[in-house]
Design a protein around this motif. Structure first.
Motif, short mmCIF file in Angstrom:
data_model
loop_
_atom_site.label_atom_id
_atom_site.label_comp_id
_atom_site.label_asym_id
_atom_site.label_seq_id
_atom_site.Cartn_x
_atom_site.Cartn_y
_atom_site.Cartn_z
N GLU A 29 -37.76 25.18 0.25
CA GLU A 29 -37.91 26.61 0.02
C GLU A 29 -38.85 27.24 1.04
O GLU A 29 -38.56 28.27 1.62
N ARG A 30 -39.99 26.60 1.21
CA ARG A 30 -40.96 27.10 2.19
C ARG A 30 -40.55 26.64 3.58
O ARG A 30 -40.00 25.56 3.76
N LEU A 50 -45.68 16.47 1.76
CA LEU A 50 -44.54 15.84 2.40
C LEU A 50 -43.81 16.90 3.21
O LEU A 50 -43.92 18.09 2.91
N TYR A 51 -43.08 16.47 4.23
CA TYR A 51 -42.42 17.43 5.09
C TYR A 51 -40.97 17.04 5.33
O TYR A 51 -40.61 15.86 5.26
N ILE A 52 -40.16 18.04 5.58
CA ILE A 52 -38.82 17.79 6.09
C ILE A 52 -38.72 18.53 7.41
O ILE A 52 -39.04 19.72 7.50
N LEU A 53 -38.33 17.81 8.43
CA LEU A 53 -38.18 18.43 9.75
C LEU A 53 -36.84 19.14 9.80
O LEU A 53 -35.80 18.54 9.49
N ARG A 54 -36.86 20.41 10.13
CA ARG A 54 -35.62 21.20 10.15
C ARG A 54 -35.10 21.40 11.56
O ARG A 54 -33.90 21.45 11.79
N LYS A 55 -36.02 21.53 12.51
CA LYS A 55 -35.60 21.82 13.88
C LYS A 55 -36.65 21.27 14.83
O LYS A 55 -37.84 21.37 14.55
N GLY A 56 -36.22 20.67 15.92
CA GLY A 56 -37.15 20.20 16.95
C GLY A 56 -37.31 18.69 16.93
O GLY A 56 -36.60 17.98 16.22
N LEU A 57 -38.26 18.22 17.73
CA LEU A 57 -38.52 16.79 17.87
C LEU A 57 -39.99 16.52 17.60
O LEU A 57 -40.85 17.18 18.16
N ILE A 103 -40.46 23.30 10.16
CA ILE A 103 -40.59 22.31 9.10
C ILE A 103 -40.66 22.98 7.73
O ILE A 103 -40.99 24.16 7.62
N SER A 104 -40.33 22.22 6.71
CA SER A 104 -40.58 22.64 5.33
C SER A 104 -41.58 21.66 4.75
O SER A 104 -41.64 20.50 5.16
N SER A 105 -42.39 22.12 3.80
CA SER A 105 -43.33 21.21 3.16
C SER A 105 -43.28 21.38 1.66
O SER A 105 -42.94 22.44 1.14
N PHE A 106 -43.57 20.31 0.96
CA PHE A 106 -43.65 20.37 -0.51
C PHE A 106 -44.67 19.35 -0.97
O PHE A 106 -45.14 18.53 -0.17
N ASP A 107 -45.02 19.39 -2.24
CA ASP A 107 -46.11 18.52 -2.69
C ASP A 107 -45.60 17.29 -3.42
O ASP A 107 -44.42 17.18 -3.76
#
Lengths: 245, 245
Positions: A29-30, A50-57, A103-107
DNA sequence: CGCAAATTTGAACGTAGTCAACAAGTGTGG
DNA sequence: CCACACTTGTTGACTACGTTCAAATTTGCG
């Protein structure tokens, strides 16, 4: 239209239900942009998110006390990152952006809830952990038992297969996106020796280079030189628990 | 009296409920002895089963096509093994017994059911996967960026901390249980050079050796020489989902 | 006791590291 | 828009850590 990069990656291996897609969308979401060179997480800091990488390296790495660096892994869009840091009081590795990234992050509780509500997604997260583990053991074997040339060749093949392309199919020509020092820190070599190995691969007509772009000419020979196996293929997921919904 | 080695390991980090203990006991219903040198699973064979090591010392390794071997990990009682093989059609690594061992085996659906019935245990399995991952990255950094002496020192410290002892506290004197060739295959060195490094550690009064047993004399200096961190400590598990029951 | 495996040691070699200097890009501010 | 500074890439000469090969010695085991 998938609202989640992570869901997109998982969706390549199983048919996700609406409920599962929704649960994954919550994790992204974020959304946040970070600049090239930014450090998302520093070794020994608490790993709160925690993170999810959405774009980039991006990359994960450790610094040893003689100042040298070992790059552990390159991170691509759709990768779930920071899991190993979440289980410790102090993060065992640093995370940094090699290009401008989104990136997106969540807890931690968000992941926890996912495990309760969606056992199949929990199992899929286990699967991706294991893929990552096997990729690490491949690199361990490369550092322990193969030549400098083979390690550089393996890195080039891995980038070719994982770098996102417009058409999804890996392209034989792609921007390297790494300095030779970074390649060295990933392969356990010095920048000087990486340069020599790239030159050798070029002289052997296995690759070509110009203007920061690499072209893989003979991917067979390269894979042979490198002992390379694509660990994102050949999965057997018939045992996964049933999907919720 | 714990009927499950795996439960015993997990129980060191969280208070397990009766239902959880029961679910774990199911995984270790069957029990089997294997001889020293036996190969439990061979690279490229299908990985049909999962195992829990109950007694003895095992290793996972890969063979490269020049015939050299890289030992990926030593396995101790309570370790869950074969997870990475279960997700592929062909196992990415081999499993072999370094001493006479006792193991339990169960099939993929059993793990799957555990994920559905006990989300907290699923999360704990994730945690142990991550510990294993971090241990692997430590070794990756060691092979990529540290000296032969440091790698041998790290291996000795790791064995000291993980080898089971009557009293649970690690003992400074313990049987090595490995040939110098095996130490070499784990650290990315030749047996000859391992011998020289052991001798150097001995001459530097960091360790002593006699009759196949090693004594750690100066574990501080050894840990400093090795960049060693015990990854089974410093866990933060407050985020785990609630236990079932 | 006898044999095979494992350890130990020495000498020569080679892969990769170190150091140094220069060239080619890259970005920034004047 | 150019000048300057800094990072990155390239090359050569020398060094060193770890390998290879070989042979002797010790250990463990049937």
């Amino acid at each position: 239209m998938p609202s989640s990069c992570f869901a997109e990656v998982l969706g390549e291996h199983v048919e996700l239900t609406t409920a599962e897609r929704h649960a994954l969308a919550v994790l992204e979401e974020r959304k946040r942009d970070i600049r090239r060179g930014a450090i998302l997480q520093r070794e020994n800091d608490p790993g709160r998110e925690l993170y999810i990488l959405r774009k980039g390296l991006m990359m994960s790495y450790v610094l040893l006390d003689d100042g040298s660096r070992q790059i552990l892994r390159f991170l691509f869009p759709g990768d779930l990152i920071g899991v190993s840091s979440m289980i410790y009081n102090e993060a065992p590795e640093s995370l940094a952006a090699l290009s401008d990234c989104t990136i997106s992050s969540f807890d931690k509780p968000a992941l926890s809830q996912l495990f309760v509500a969606h056992p199949r997604l929990a199992a899929l997260i286990l699967v991706f952990n294991q893929i990552e583990r096997v990729v690490l053991t491949d690199r361990l074997a490369a550092l322990g038992r193969t030549s400098a040339k083979a390690r550089v060749a393996a890195l080039i093949l891995d980038l070719r297969n994982r770098l996102p392309t417009p058409g999804k199919q890996p392209s034989d020509t792609f921007p390297l996106g790494l300095t030779q020092e970074e390649i060295g820190d990933a392969t356990g070599l010095t920048a000087v020796h990486v340069n020599r190995m790239l030159r050798q691969l070029e002289e052997g007509k296995l690759i070509a280079r110009e203007a920061g772009r690499v072209t893989v000419h003979d991917s067979r020979a390269l894979a042979r030189a490198a002992n390379y196996v694509n660990r994102y293929e050949g999965l057997e997921l018939g045992w996964l628990p049933p999907a919720r919904d």
